[in-house]
Design an enzyme around this catalytic site. Structure first.
Site, PDB file in Angstrom:
ATOM      1  N   HIS A  13       8.360  -4.413   7.422  1.00  0.00           N
ATOM      2  CA  HIS A  13       8.042  -2.986   7.622  1.00  0.00           C
ATOM      3  C   HIS A  13       8.494  -2.505   9.002  1.00  0.00           C
ATOM      4  CE1 HIS A  13       5.867  -1.468   4.168  1.00  0.00           C
ATOM      5  NE2 HIS A  13       5.040  -2.501   4.146  1.00  0.00           N
ATOM      6  N   LEU A  60       0.824  -1.209   0.000  1.00  0.00           N
ATOM      7  CA  LEU A  60       0.000   0.000   0.000  1.00  0.00           C
ATOM      8  C   LEU A  60       0.860   1.261   0.000  1.00  0.00           C
ATOM      9  CD1 LEU A  60      -2.793  -1.073   2.533  1.00  0.00           C
ATOM     10  CD2 LEU A  60      -2.960  -0.957   0.044  1.00  0.00           C
ATOM     11  N   HIS A  62       6.286  -9.835   4.879  1.00  0.00           N
ATOM     12  CA  HIS A  62       6.251  -8.473   4.336  1.00  0.00           C
ATOM     13  C   HIS A  62       5.980  -7.445   5.431  1.00  0.00           C
ATOM     14  CE1 HIS A  62       4.932  -5.545   1.043  1.00  0.00           C
ATOM     15  NE2 HIS A  62       4.462  -4.984   2.143  1.00  0.00           N
ATOM     16  N   GLU A  63       4.991  -7.734   6.280  1.00  0.00           N
ATOM     17  CA  GLU A  63       4.608  -6.757   7.311  1.00  0.00           C
ATOM     18  C   GLU A  63       5.673  -6.652   8.410  1.00  0.00           C
ATOM     19  OE1 GLU A  63       2.379  -4.788   6.474  1.00  0.00           O
ATOM     20  OE2 GLU A  63       1.539  -6.021   4.883  1.00  0.00           O
TER      21      GLU A  63
END
Ligand code: NI
Length: 163
Positions: free
Chosen positions: A137, A92, A133-134
């Site tokens: 972050h 996003l 992926h998260e």
């Protein structure tokens, strides 16, 4: 409940390491609700707190088709991985782009829930990819740094029709 502004690539907050959460207070519960609102509004699969400018180790994920099965992870940590999957990934914070990233096909994650109770979650395929992926972050890492070929533009069907 509120939709927060999603930070985009180039914003330095996305390259910073997030801090561990020590306690779940009212503010954190609001943050969790806002992150879920923001995730569903953006029709994403996952969202990490730094993506809305908050450097806390908090992730929300929903890989269900209906978008009604949220996973909330406080201080998540990958404790086991297995196998390998190669597939397209988007973010996003990197709108309109997609790229091929290699991830483990299975991951086991240790995290804390809203009551600061420790739990583990296992995922394969899309969930394994989203977990990796998260959690990246939270360490200031974007998937664009792991793309094995080149970042590509997302091609929509409408655009193909126009040609
Ligand atoms: Ni992302």
């Amino acid at each position: 409940m509120a939709i927060r502004n999603i930070r985009e690539i180039g914003d330095s907050v996305l390259t910073k390491v997030s801090r561990e959460i020590k306690e779940v207070d009212k503010r954190l519960l609001v943050l969790i609700d806002d992150m879920l609102d923001t995730l569903y509004d953006a029709e994403g699969v996952g969202l990490a707190a730094p993506q809305i400018g908050v450097l806390k180790r908090l992730v929300v994920i929903d890989v269900s088709e209906e978008g009604n099965d949220p996973i909330i992870l406080i201080n998540p940590e990958i404790i086991a991985t297995d196998g390998c999957q190669i597939g397209d990934e988007g973010c996003l914070s990197v709108p309109g782009k997609v790229g091929t990233v290699e991830r483990p096909n299975y991951v086991k994650v240790k995290a804390y829930d809203k009551n600061m109770k420790e739990f583990t979650i296992e995922g394969t395929e899309l969930l394994a990819r989203a977990l990796c992926h998260e959690i990246d972050h939270l360490n200031g890492v974007l998937y664009v740094d792991k793309v094995t070929d080149e970042l590509r533009d997302v091609v929509y069907l409408e655009e193909e029709d126009e040609e």
